[in-house]
Every structure is written in C-alpha cells, then in structure tokens.
Scaffold this motif. Structure first.
Motif, mmCIF file in Angstrom:
data_model
loop_
_atom_site.group_PDB
_atom_site.id
_atom_site.type_symbol
_atom_site.label_atom_id
_atom_site.label_comp_id
_atom_site.label_asym_id
_atom_site.label_seq_id
_atom_site.Cartn_x
_atom_site.Cartn_y
_atom_site.Cartn_z
ATOM 1 N N GLU A 40 0.731 -1.085 -0.082
ATOM 2 C CA GLU A 40 -0.002 -0.082 0.049
ATOM 3 C C GLU A 40 0.890 1.440 -0.032
ATOM 4 O O GLU A 40 0.843 2.221 -0.784
ATOM 5 C CB GLU A 40 -0.981 0.029 1.376
ATOM 6 N N LEU A 41 2.062 1.069 0.716
ATOM 7 C CA LEU A 41 2.906 2.369 0.701
ATOM 8 C C LEU A 41 3.502 2.544 -0.405
ATOM 9 O O LEU A 41 3.727 3.801 -0.729
ATOM 10 C CB LEU A 41 3.810 2.203 2.028
ATOM 11 N N GLU A 42 4.024 1.386 -1.085
ATOM 12 C CA GLU A 42 4.533 1.705 -2.343
ATOM 13 C C GLU A 42 3.594 2.249 -3.463
ATOM 14 O O GLU A 42 4.190 2.867 -4.195
ATOM 15 C CB GLU A 42 5.057 0.227 -2.850
ATOM 16 N N SER A 43 2.544 1.989 -3.369
ATOM 17 C CA SER A 43 1.490 2.595 -4.267
ATOM 18 C C SER A 43 1.268 3.908 -4.120
ATOM 19 O O SER A 43 0.497 4.583 -4.970
ATOM 20 C CB SER A 43 0.226 1.696 -4.453
ATOM 21 N N GLU A 44 1.579 4.331 -2.938
ATOM 22 C CA GLU A 44 1.258 6.064 -2.751
ATOM 23 C C GLU A 44 2.478 6.713 -3.013
ATOM 24 O O GLU A 44 3.584 6.040 -2.459
ATOM 25 C CB GLU A 44 0.736 6.141 -1.197
ATOM 26 N N GLY A 45 2.318 7.900 -3.374
ATOM 27 C CA GLY A 45 3.539 8.699 -3.737
ATOM 28 C C GLY A 45 4.611 8.323 -4.307
ATOM 29 O O GLY A 45 4.616 7.621 -5.290
ATOM 30 N N ASN B 128 12.327 0.544 -6.589
ATOM 31 C CA ASN B 128 12.014 0.712 -8.154
ATOM 32 C C ASN B 128 11.805 -0.808 -8.640
ATOM 33 O O ASN B 128 12.222 -1.856 -7.948
ATOM 34 C CB ASN B 128 13.086 1.523 -8.488
ATOM 35 N N ALA B 129 11.745 -0.822 -9.691
ATOM 36 C CA ALA B 129 11.333 -2.253 -10.293
ATOM 37 C C ALA B 129 12.884 -3.083 -10.288
ATOM 38 O O ALA B 129 12.809 -4.360 -10.222
ATOM 39 C CB ALA B 129 10.713 -1.941 -11.770
ATOM 40 N N ASN B 130 13.921 -2.388 -10.789
ATOM 41 C CA ASN B 130 15.164 -3.135 -10.781
ATOM 42 C C ASN B 130 15.374 -3.674 -9.327
ATOM 43 O O ASN B 130 16.005 -4.777 -9.162
ATOM 44 C CB ASN B 130 16.090 -2.143 -11.279
ATOM 45 N N ILE C 16 15.564 -8.351 -5.647
ATOM 46 C CA ILE C 16 15.339 -9.030 -4.509
ATOM 47 C C ILE C 16 14.736 -10.511 -4.678
ATOM 48 O O ILE C 16 14.927 -11.568 -4.149
ATOM 49 C CB ILE C 16 14.332 -8.263 -3.591
ATOM 50 N N ILE C 17 13.899 -10.389 -5.893
ATOM 51 C CA ILE C 17 13.217 -11.725 -6.202
ATOM 52 C C ILE C 17 14.142 -12.783 -6.602
ATOM 53 O O ILE C 17 14.115 -13.928 -6.388
ATOM 54 C CB ILE C 17 12.279 -11.423 -7.629
#
Length: 176
Positions: free
Chosen positions: A58-63, A68-70, A75-76
């Motif tokens: 949720e926090l990542e989708s705000e602001g 970032n994607a990289n 991490i994955i």
C-alpha cells in the motif's frame, strides 16, 4: 504482546481493545514500536509478515515508492538462491544502521531546530544536507561491498583448503 486475529472475511480484530482495526492501525503500531502479532483466527498461523507486506504494498502505491522495479527484481532473484539467508540478514543489519542514523539526525535536528531555526530555515538546511547524506550512503555501500568481497574470498579460500584436504585424504585412502 498485542495479538491481532485475522478472520476469513479479511477483517482484523485487536484482542487487547476488543475492536476491529485496519492496516492503518497496524502501521501505527509499527511506527510506535508496539509489539504485536497477527494470527489466523481459525488455524493460529502467524500472519504478521503477510500483513506487513500488505502495508508495504500500500505504501509503495502511494506517492514516491521506495523500491524501483530493478530493486524488486534483484530481491526476487535472491529467493531460492544459496545467498537468500545472507541477503535477509544483510538487509536487516543495514536497515538497523539506517534507523540509528535517522534517530541521530532526528535528535540533532530537534536540538538545532528548537534553538535557532524556523521551519523554513530547517527545510532549506535539510535540502542542503541531502547531497552530503547521499555521498555518505554511497561510501557506506561501497565499504559494505568491499567487505562482502573479502568475505567471499575468505570463504573461497577456506573451501579450497577443505577440498584439498579431502582430496589428499581420498588419495591416501584410495592407495591402501
């Protein structure tokens, strides 16, 4: 320890206050350093990590997102890799260092702010300090990288020594 029960209908129940709560409430527990555990109401399984990941999502989708994607891809890539356990410990220690630095800066800023700065002057001061902080963080990351490389070299050397010892033992045993 505050126990939060998660029901199949996705509702969260705070057993301490006997009320239903939201993810925002759990986020506040984290910010307040209040110990808690989220458990499945039926099975009793620990769901704390899952709930914390939901809050991060949720926090990542705000602001402005922190990851970032990289970064997320990297991490994955660690999952299922031999370094997965090391990566978790490494991130945890580095986050602890960052939290300590943040606390120190906050303490120092409170002292300075209360003495001589108005809010505008303080905002300008912090903007001025950003490049210095970024340089300091880059130096820290570079030092961490060098230490990691040294560890890798030491592990490789120890592995080679161990394999050589096994080979010598195997040759002696094979010749008998």
């Amino acid at each position: 320890m505050r126990i939060i029960k998660k029901y199949p209908n996705r509702r969260l129940y705070d057993t301490q206050t006997s009320t239903y709560i939201t993810l925002a409430d759990i986020k506040q527990f984290v910010l307040d350093n209040e110990p808690f555990q989220v458990v499945d109401a039926k099975k009793g399984d620990d769901l704390t990590r899952n709930i914390l990941l939901q809050i991060i999502l949720e926090l990542e989708s705000e602001g402005v997102p922190m990851f970032n994607a990289n970064t997320l891809k990297q991490i994955i890539r660690f999952y299922g890799h031999a370094m997965q356990g090391v990566m978790g410990a490494y991130l945890e220690k580095n986050l602890q260092v960052l939290a300590e630095m943040q606390n120190r800066m906050s303490d120092q800023s409170d002292a300075l702010y209360s003495q001589q700065f108005n809010p505008e002057a303080w905002a300008q001061f912090m903007n001025f300090q950003a490049p210095t902080f970024n340089k300091m963080m880059n130096n820290y990351v570079e030092q961490s990288k060098n230490i990691f490389l040294q560890m890798q070299e030491q592990m490789q050397s120890q592995t080679n020594s161990m394999l050589n010892a096994f080979n010598q033992f195997g040759h002696k045993d094979h010749n008998k």
